[in-house]
Design a protein around this motif. Structure first.
Motif, PDB file in Angstrom:
ATOM      1  N   ILE A 133      53.415 107.560  -9.668  1.00  0.00           N
ATOM      2  CA  ILE A 133      53.714 108.092  -8.337  1.00  0.00           C
ATOM      3  C   ILE A 133      52.504 107.974  -7.415  1.00  0.00           C
ATOM      4  CG2 ILE A 133      54.302 110.199  -7.075  1.00  0.00           C
ATOM      5  CD1 ILE A 133      56.155 110.943  -9.395  1.00  0.00           C
ATOM      6  N   THR A 267      57.133 110.042  -3.176  1.00  0.00           N
ATOM      7  CA  THR A 267      58.249 109.601  -4.002  1.00  0.00           C
ATOM      8  C   THR A 267      58.542 110.574  -5.135  1.00  0.00           C
ATOM      9  OG1 THR A 267      57.553 107.328  -3.555  1.00  0.00           O
ATOM     10  CG2 THR A 267      59.136 107.643  -5.334  1.00  0.00           C
ATOM     11  N   ILE A 269      60.999 110.568  -8.711  1.00  0.00           N
ATOM     12  CA  ILE A 269      61.634 109.587  -9.599  1.00  0.00           C
ATOM     13  C   ILE A 269      62.344 110.316 -10.729  1.00  0.00           C
ATOM     14  CG2 ILE A 269      61.244 107.692 -11.237  1.00  0.00           C
ATOM     15  CD1 ILE A 269      58.837 106.860  -9.589  1.00  0.00           C
ATOM     16  N   SER A 468      59.669 100.484 -10.265  1.00  0.00           N
ATOM     17  CA  SER A 468      59.755 101.622  -9.345  1.00  0.00           C
ATOM     18  C   SER A 468      59.277 101.196  -7.968  1.00  0.00           C
ATOM     19  CB  SER A 468      58.888 102.795  -9.835  1.00  0.00           C
ATOM     20  OG  SER A 468      58.957 102.954 -11.229  1.00  0.00           O
ATOM     21  N   ASN A 470      58.121 102.757  -3.890  1.00  0.00           N
ATOM     22  CA  ASN A 470      57.798 103.872  -3.012  1.00  0.00           C
ATOM     23  C   ASN A 470      59.033 104.249  -2.190  1.00  0.00           C
ATOM     24  OD1 ASN A 470      56.369 104.163   0.162  1.00  0.00           O
ATOM     25  ND2 ASN A 470      55.965 105.669  -1.420  1.00  0.00           N
ATOM     26  N   ALA A 471      59.203 105.542  -1.960  1.00  0.00           N
ATOM     27  CA  ALA A 471      60.333 106.010  -1.153  1.00  0.00           C
ATOM     28  C   ALA A 471      60.298 105.353   0.220  1.00  0.00           C
ATOM     29  CB  ALA A 471      60.266 107.523  -1.010  1.00  0.00           C
ATOM     30  N   ASP A 493      65.048 103.405 -12.808  1.00  0.00           N
ATOM     31  CA  ASP A 493      64.363 104.454 -12.045  1.00  0.00           C
ATOM     32  C   ASP A 493      65.131 104.738 -10.756  1.00  0.00           C
ATOM     33  OD1 ASP A 493      62.408 104.768 -13.898  1.00  0.00           O
ATOM     34  OD2 ASP A 493      60.737 104.170 -12.626  1.00  0.00           O
ATOM     35  N   CYS A 495      64.777 106.429  -7.323  1.00  0.00           N
ATOM     36  CA  CYS A 495      63.645 106.819  -6.471  1.00  0.00           C
ATOM     37  C   CYS A 495      64.157 107.332  -5.126  1.00  0.00           C
ATOM     38  CB  CYS A 495      62.714 105.629  -6.232  1.00  0.00           C
ATOM     39  SG  CYS A 495      62.187 104.754  -7.731  1.00  0.00           S
TER      40      CYS A 495
END
Length: 527
Positions: A133, A267, A269, A468, A470-471, A493, A495
């Motif tokens: 993260i 983020t 997850i 994964s 990033n938001a 994942d 997210c």
């Protein structure tokens, strides 16, 4: 978590004598690259990650071999960087209207690779999540003097497993490129040391990359033409700029339940795992229903959100699928797309209009009246599969078109992606979810060579992987990132942007995905 940083480098214009130096520009960013650079510059998107767990050969696993282990990994990283030009360049004036890729002279691996060692398995698991993260939520800095990627290495002391988390700026490369990075790294780890460039130990981990421009890939729209019809162009551009009329069919399928909030993206997850044994059963079920795993995931999420959100909050949905365009990009003497790290990706849209979503909710209500759990599952499975088949049809239609009437062909009409990003931030969020399925990553050992877990005692190989992102402040509310290891587990994942997207909804979607994959992963030919 401390992101690899190193000493503060000199910027262009800062020399020992104070005289400005002229930057050596390789080329301007292409359409998709400009879009990704604008998101990063506006702080709407930060990093993408693929983390792989590597099994260390027995001779390097003991604590007494730590220095040799680090040298083996650093040497393999060096060879990987030298093989892929996008890992060797800077980005000049990212926040400007027309940024460019910048030729660098050197890459100092000490500024890009960080090691962490922990004492226990529990500590390792917690540190892996914290590291992931922190890495994807940390913006890349000093883009004009160092490439925008980094590696975090995690290991439990004396363990045979080593997690290598590769994180990169999306303007450099797409998700398939991240998978390519690890497959390249694995090949270099398993190759004979004398077969490739080596780096001396300790202080001399500085790579000469001054000739990157000679092999740097062109933007995807220069690899192959993306022809667009007048009708498609006008429709796409009008959809992007037209006022959102409340009550219109288009307005009602936007993600109003997930309002935009332009805070620095943080983020959350939730990870879903599926064993290889169950994955094989799920894939067989997908084939029977004329769909794919990606289609199935769309069907599951459509049912999940239709259940978790009321009609008042979400009368319909828009969703997207990331589509690898290497399959439509011809190879040439100078470019082999399937071996090239770059942005060669597009998207397919899926619309769950009011009628479709109402039909899904009707099935959910019908399932709730069933007396038995099995009856409820069978009733709901019908609508999951029908939605999955429809999503697959959308993807097939786009694949059949190839490069024709693709969004990439229209992106060149946008004069300034920074202004576009700011205007998007003032509108309702468009997509409720997006799925990026990277498929299978090579394991690196055959069935005959492989032992149980990391106890084979021989070759480097990949035991596990995760993907994964990033938001996205202005992108899809929920992102599903999928990857599986050859003959290994599938990891998905989920997210989302913390404190912006309703965590109960996002967690609910993840739980429903896990439940349905488990259900379909048990051999039930009737469903």
């Amino acid at each position: 978590m401390t992101v690899p940083n190193g000493a503060t480098p000199e910027r262009y214009g800062d020399t020992k004598k104070g005289a400005a130096t002229k930057p050596r520009l390789i080329r301007k960013l292409g359409c998709l690259e400009l879009y990704q650079a604008s998101l990063h510059a506006l702080d709407m998107y930060r990093g993408t990650s693929i983390a792989c767990t590597y099994c260390i050969p027995g001779r390097l696993a003991s604590s007494g071999q730590q220095e040799e282990l680090e040298e083996a990994l650093h040497s393999a990283v060096a060879r990987t960087v030298l093989q892929h030009p996008v890992l060797q360049v800077g980005i000049y004036r990212e926040a400007s209207r027309k940024p460019a890729y910048l030729q660098l002279d050197t890459v100092d691996l000490r500024q890009h690779v960080e090691w962490r060692t922990v004492e226990s398995e529990d500590e390792l698991e917690a540190m892996a999540r914290e590291t992931l993260i922190a890495q994807i939520d940390t913006k890349f800095e000093d883009l004009e003097v160092r490439p925008a990627w980094r590696i975090a290495v995690l290991r439990r002391r004396d363990s045979r497993a080593l997690e290598v988390n590769f994180v990169w700026h999306h303007a450099l490369a797409d998700g398939m490129s991240g998978k390519m990075f690890h497959e390249t790294l694995l090949r270099h780890l398993t190759s004979v040391v004398g077969d490739g460039p080596m780096i001396p130990p300790d202080e001399s981990r500085i790579l000469d990359v001054s000739n990157s421009a000679r092999r740097f890939p062109p933007p995807m729209e220069k690899m192959v033409k993306y022809p667009v019809s007048v009708g498609y162009t006008l429709s796409t551009l009008w959809q992007d700029v037209r006022p959102q009329m409340a009550g219109s069919a288009r307005h009602q399928v936007l993600a109003h339940w997930a309002p935009l909030r332009l805070t620095p993206p943080k983020t959350d997850i939730r990870r879903v795992r599926l064993s290889n044994e169950r994955l094989r059963v799920v894939l067989a079920a997908c084939r029977r229903h004329s769909t794919t795993l990606t289609g199935l995931l769309h069907g599951i999420v459509a049912v999940a959100l239709s259940s978790l959100l009321s009609k008042g909050r979400a009368a319909g949905f828009l969703a997207k699928t990331a589509m690898n365009m290497r399959v439509a990009t011809p190879a040439s003497a100078s470019l082999i797309p399937k071996e090239t790290m770059a942005d060669i990706v597009s998207v397919v849209g899926h619309t769950y209009d009011l009628k479709t979503t109402a039909g899904i909710r009707s099935k959910i209500e019908a399932a709730a009246t069933q007396a038995s759990e099995k009856g409820r599952q069978v009733t709901l499975a019908e609508v999951v599969w029908s939605s999955a088949t429809a999503a697959r049809a959308d993807i097939k239609k786009a694949l059949d078109k190839g490069v024709k009437d693709n969004i990439i062909g229209v992106m060149g009409f946008v004069p300034d992606w920074r202004d576009h990003g700011r205007s998007v931030a003032k509108k309702p969020r468009e997509s409720s979810w997006v799925i990026t399925n990277l498929g299978v990553i090579e394991r690196g050992v055959s069935d005959a060579q492989e032992g149980e877990g990391c106890d084979d005692g021989g070759k480097w190989h990949i035991e596990g992987a995760s993907f994964s992102i990033n938001a996205q402040s202005t992108g899809a509310a929920i992102s599903l990132c999928v990857i599986a290891v050859e003959r290994g587990d599938l990891v998905l994942d989920v997210c989302w942007q913390r404190d912006v997207i309703d965590s109960m909804v996002a967690e609910g979607v993840a739980q429903v995905i896990e439940d349905w994959l488990t259900y379909f992963g048990t051999d039930r030919p009737t469903t």
